[in-house]
Write an enzyme that holds these catalytic residues in place. Structure first.
Site, PDB file in Angstrom:
ATOM      1  N   CYS A  27       0.866  -1.266  -0.029  1.00  0.00           N
ATOM      2  CA  CYS A  27       0.052   0.095  -0.001  1.00  0.00           C
ATOM      3  C   CYS A  27       0.868   1.027  -0.183  1.00  0.00           C
ATOM      4  O   CYS A  27       1.881   1.393   0.561  1.00  0.00           O
ATOM      5  CB  CYS A  27      -0.836   0.210   1.303  1.00  0.00           C
ATOM      6  SG  CYS A  27      -2.276  -1.186   1.070  1.00  0.00           S
TER       7      CYS A  27
ATOM      8  N   GLY B 271       1.072  -0.047  -4.994  1.00  0.00           N
ATOM      9  CA  GLY B 271       0.009  -1.024  -5.222  1.00  0.00           C
ATOM     10  C   GLY B 271      -0.736  -0.554  -6.167  1.00  0.00           C
ATOM     11  O   GLY B 271      -0.914   0.494  -6.669  1.00  0.00           O
TER      12      GLY B 271
ATOM     13  N   ASN C 127      -1.325   1.533   5.663  1.00  0.00           N
ATOM     14  CA  ASN C 127      -0.282   0.767   4.761  1.00  0.00           C
ATOM     15  C   ASN C 127       0.606   0.043   6.048  1.00  0.00           C
ATOM     16  O   ASN C 127       1.129   0.398   6.795  1.00  0.00           O
ATOM     17  CB  ASN C 127       0.920   1.787   4.450  1.00  0.00           C
ATOM     18  CG  ASN C 127       2.098   1.216   3.712  1.00  0.00           C
ATOM     19  OD1 ASN C 127       3.191   1.636   3.585  1.00  0.00           O
ATOM     20  ND2 ASN C 127       2.256  -0.167   3.364  1.00  0.00           N
ATOM     21  N   GLY C 128       0.676  -1.359   5.719  1.00  0.00           N
ATOM     22  CA  GLY C 128       1.204  -2.337   6.847  1.00  0.00           C
ATOM     23  C   GLY C 128       0.258  -3.374   7.133  1.00  0.00           C
ATOM     24  O   GLY C 128      -0.931  -3.575   6.498  1.00  0.00           O
TER      25      GLY C 128
ATOM     26  N   CYS D  73      11.588  -1.143   7.565  1.00  0.00           N
ATOM     27  CA  CYS D  73      11.731  -2.404   6.536  1.00  0.00           C
ATOM     28  C   CYS D  73      13.011  -2.012   5.693  1.00  0.00           C
ATOM     29  O   CYS D  73      12.784  -1.051   5.017  1.00  0.00           O
ATOM     30  CB  CYS D  73      10.552  -2.689   5.693  1.00  0.00           C
ATOM     31  SG  CYS D  73      10.636  -3.715   4.389  1.00  0.00           S
TER      32      CYS D  73
ATOM     33  N   TYR E 227      14.133  -2.148  -2.610  1.00  0.00           N
ATOM     34  CA  TYR E 227      13.317  -2.686  -3.887  1.00  0.00           C
ATOM     35  C   TYR E 227      11.954  -1.760  -3.923  1.00  0.00           C
ATOM     36  O   TYR E 227      11.604  -1.140  -4.636  1.00  0.00           O
ATOM     37  CB  TYR E 227      13.032  -4.160  -3.604  1.00  0.00           C
ATOM     38  CG  TYR E 227      11.595  -4.554  -4.462  1.00  0.00           C
ATOM     39  CD1 TYR E 227      11.824  -4.502  -6.040  1.00  0.00           C
ATOM     40  CD2 TYR E 227      10.367  -4.732  -4.101  1.00  0.00           C
ATOM     41  CE1 TYR E 227      10.846  -4.838  -6.753  1.00  0.00           C
ATOM     42  CE2 TYR E 227       9.557  -4.914  -5.002  1.00  0.00           C
ATOM     43  CZ  TYR E 227       9.535  -5.001  -6.319  1.00  0.00           C
ATOM     44  OH  TYR E 227       8.470  -5.267  -7.170  1.00  0.00           O
TER      45      TYR E 227
ATOM     46  N   ASP F  56      20.241  -8.321  -9.772  1.00  0.00           N
ATOM     47  CA  ASP F  56      18.773  -8.545  -9.563  1.00  0.00           C
ATOM     48  C   ASP F  56      18.727  -8.045  -8.036  1.00  0.00           C
ATOM     49  O   ASP F  56      19.690  -8.326  -7.179  1.00  0.00           O
ATOM     50  CB  ASP F  56      18.024  -9.607  -9.715  1.00  0.00           C
ATOM     51  CG  ASP F  56      16.471  -9.511  -9.982  1.00  0.00           C
ATOM     52  OD1 ASP F  56      15.762  -8.218  -9.796  1.00  0.00           O
ATOM     53  OD2 ASP F  56      15.618 -10.293 -10.426  1.00  0.00           O
ATOM     54  N   ASP F  57      17.613  -7.517  -7.701  1.00  0.00           N
ATOM     55  CA  ASP F  57      17.463  -7.096  -6.392  1.00  0.00           C
ATOM     56  C   ASP F  57      17.157  -8.250  -5.126  1.00  0.00           C
ATOM     57  O   ASP F  57      17.441  -8.192  -3.901  1.00  0.00           O
ATOM     58  CB  ASP F  57      16.373  -5.797  -5.962  1.00  0.00           C
ATOM     59  CG  ASP F  57      15.265  -6.223  -6.718  1.00  0.00           C
ATOM     60  OD1 ASP F  57      14.552  -7.073  -6.290  1.00  0.00           O
ATOM     61  OD2 ASP F  57      14.892  -5.648  -7.852  1.00  0.00           O
TER      62      ASP F  57
ATOM     63  N   CYS G 280       7.473 -12.564   5.610  1.00  0.00           N
ATOM     64  CA  CYS G 280       7.040 -11.113   6.324  1.00  0.00           C
ATOM     65  C   CYS G 280       5.517 -11.034   6.711  1.00  0.00           C
ATOM     66  O   CYS G 280       4.539 -11.562   6.308  1.00  0.00           O
ATOM     67  CB  CYS G 280       7.176  -9.999   5.284  1.00  0.00           C
ATOM     68  SG  CYS G 280       6.781  -8.438   5.946  1.00  0.00           S
TER      69      CYS G 280
ATOM     70  N   CYS H 293      14.447  -3.271  10.377  1.00  0.00           N
ATOM     71  CA  CYS H 293      13.998  -4.615  10.302  1.00  0.00           C
ATOM     72  C   CYS H 293      14.528  -5.414   9.192  1.00  0.00           C
ATOM     73  O   CYS H 293      14.491  -5.016   7.975  1.00  0.00           O
ATOM     74  CB  CYS H 293      12.498  -4.674   9.948  1.00  0.00           C
ATOM     75  SG  CYS H 293      11.694  -6.552   9.825  1.00  0.00           S
TER      76      CYS H 293
ATOM     77  N   CYS I  81      13.258 -11.020   7.509  1.00  0.00           N
ATOM     78  CA  CYS I  81      12.917 -12.002   6.237  1.00  0.00           C
ATOM     79  C   CYS I  81      14.344 -12.399   5.818  1.00  0.00           C
ATOM     80  O   CYS I  81      14.610 -13.356   4.969  1.00  0.00           O
ATOM     81  CB  CYS I  81      12.330 -11.474   5.247  1.00  0.00           C
ATOM     82  SG  CYS I  81      12.839  -9.889   4.439  1.00  0.00           S
TER      83      CYS I  81
HETATM   84  S1  SF4 Z   1      10.200  -9.028   7.478  1.00  0.00           S
HETATM   85 FE1  SF4 Z   1      11.337  -8.261   5.585  1.00  0.00          FE
HETATM   86  S2  SF4 Z   1       9.979  -7.287   4.138  1.00  0.00           S
HETATM   87 FE2  SF4 Z   1       8.993  -7.759   6.087  1.00  0.00          FE
HETATM   88  S3  SF4 Z   1       9.326  -5.700   7.371  1.00  0.00           S
HETATM   89 FE3  SF4 Z   1      11.078  -6.967   7.915  1.00  0.00          FE
HETATM   90  S4  SF4 Z   1      12.455  -6.517   6.463  1.00  0.00           S
HETATM   91 FE4  SF4 Z   1      10.513  -5.776   5.443  1.00  0.00          FE
END
Ligand code: SF4
Length: 481
Positions: A12, A39, A113-114, A248, A254, A357-358, A394, A445, A448
């Site tokens: 979002c 989005g 958003n979230g 994030c 990305y 690539d990312d 995530c 964060c 992932c």
């Molecule tokens: S888990 Fe990964 S995609 Fe989700 S908020 Fe954390 S860094 Fe971002």
């Protein structure tokens, strides 16, 4: 900037406008247009001229949902707007935002958003059956709106202040009642939200690129744990929780547009530096460095600069294919790549390619790209990824797939390389990725990649993405990659 097929999907983008004397819906429209990459499923705008809130939302891109006539039917100097990317299975008009609720004296609209991870508990608080709220973004948005509208408070500000501390998870919110615009960010600031100054008032947006397009001057980011309140008296701020930042990091890798800034740092520069670090961490002999269009272009340019190997464009992206309504289904994931990317044989033939690539999520798209490049005559294909392997799902609003679908969760780098039929494969290290942003690592964060979730994920939420299951043994779910 339509999304790259096998990258994680953003969930979002939001804008908010408070500008006396201005048709706020027009500014919200252009702000959403700049956030279209966040989005593409639905778009909506809510407005007020002081007496009542009017909402218009529909499925499709901003330019498909709104035209001048529809914007003219949305008068008022206060507006919030929202663009949404659905998680699979929730591609419905009812899930489009802003969400509107009214109860007693309160009339509010909300864009989110979230993703919250305590929706079940909140839905019980809201007096709704807990199974009526699934894990998707809109369900939790509904429950936030219900809690605020039904709070019994006399005004929206007090209702919002009462509800915000009860929310757990990721939320960058724009909210409005008939006279006031609000913006709030979760205590970790997982998703971005920025504040800008308009000549006639203020603007809120997910990214600075949206402020640029509407002529707003960047003031600052809304702080994690902060509620900003904008009305005819100007801008005020209240804190509902201490700030413990954990943005994030995928925003840098990305999601965010390269012309946006996060923590005051250029997203483009961070991606370029990720490419430079990738070249230092994993050099390889080659004739040409190319990026997978277009989010990896900056990293590819950085790789080329650091390696001294020429940069070129070996894949042409159809700029329009992503600008139609696309259901994020597995079928599209498998078929979509040929429609979106086409190899440039003249550039590729006989060359040793370094392809940047990312990210790699399931691996489907990357495998197709490698195959396409070989079919076009590439002599070698060396993959370089400007983030580490994605090993964990995530829960904070990004559709990175379930854990058992993540190729990085159940294969070693060598095994992934073999499966993708590349000549070599290297991922940027976690340290290298963080260092490239010029922001201290503790402000992100990275769950992932690292499994260090800044907000503990309840078990009943964890199972929704197969988090608690062991990854299948290698060779297990063949065909998933
Ligand atoms: S888990 Fe990964 S995609 Fe989700 S908020 Fe954390 S860094 Fe971002």
């Amino acid at each position: 900037m339509p999304e790259h097929v096998d990258s994680p999907k953003e969930a979002c983008g939001v804008v908010g406008i408070h500008a006396p004397g201005v048709e706020a819906s027009n500014l919200a429209y252009y702000g959403l247009f700049a956030l279209q990459h966040r989005g593409q499923e639905s778009a909506g705008i809510a407005v007020s001229e002081g007496a009542t809130i009017v909402v218009y939302k529909d499925m499709g891109l901003v330019s498909q949902v709104f035209d001048q006539q529809k914007l003219s039917s949305l008068p008022g100097h206060i507006a919030i707007g929202h663009v949404r990317y659905s998680t699979t299975g929730s591609s419905l008009w009812e899930n489009a935002q802003p969400t509107y609720k009214t109860a007693g004296n309160l009339e509010i609209a909300l864009g989110h958003n979230g993703n919250l991870i305590n929706t079940r508990e909140l839905s019980e608080l809201a007096g709704e059956p807990s199974d009526s709220f699934g894990p998707d973004a809109t369900s939790d948005t509904d429950v936030i709106a219900s809690l605020i509208a039904d709070s019994g408070k006399e005004n929206a500000e007090e209702a919002i202040m009462e509800v915000l501390p009860k929310l757990t998870g990721a939320f960058s919110l724009v909210l409005m009642d008939t006279v006031t615009l609000f913006g709030a960010r979760d205590p970790h600031g997982l998703r971005p939200l920025v504040l800008g100054r308009l000549k006639e008032g203020y603007a809120l947006a997910s990214e600075t690129c949206a402020l640029d397009i509407i002529g707003a001057t960047f003031i600052r980011e809304v702080e994690p744990g902060e509620l900003v309140i904008i009305d005819e008296r100007g801008l005020r701020t209240r804190r509902f929780a201490p700030a413990t930042p954990a943005l994030c990091i995928f925003e840098f890798v990305y999601f965010a547009r390269p012309d946006s800034k996060l923590f005051g740092k250029s997203v483009y520069k961070a991606r370029y530096q990720m490419g430079q670090r990738l070249a230092l961490e994993s050099p390889v002999e080659g004739d040409l460095v190319m990026g997978v269009p277009e989010t990896a272009s900056a990293a590819a340019a950085g790789y080329a600069a650091a390696s001294g190997i020429p940069y070129g464009e070996g894949l042409v992206k159809n700029r329009y294919v992503g600008r139609t309504f696309i259901q994020p289904t597995q079928l599209i994931r498998q078929q979509g790549i040929r429609a979106k990317l086409n190899p440039l044989q003249e550039v590729i033939e006989g060359r040793r390619l370094i392809v940047v690539d990312d990210s790699i999520v399931r691996g489907n798209t990357t495998a197709q790209i490698v195959r396409m490049l070989r079919d076009a005559g590439a002599r070698e294909v060396h993959l370089r990824i400007s983030s580490p392997p994605i090993k964990w799902p995530c829960f904070y609003g990004i559709d990175t797939a379930n854990r058992d679908e993540l190729i990085g969760a159940w294969m070693s780098v060598d095994e992934i390389c073999a499966k993708l039929e590349a000549d070599s494969l290297h991922y940027l290290s976690l340290e290298g990725m963080v260092a490239a942003t010029d922001v201290p690592g503790e402000k992100f964060c990275t769950a992932c990649f690292s499994s260090e979730y800044p907000i503990p994920v309840p078990e009943h939420v964890a199972v929704t993405k197969h988090m608690l299951e062991q990854p299948p043994v290698v060779g297990g779910p063949a065909g998933r990659g």
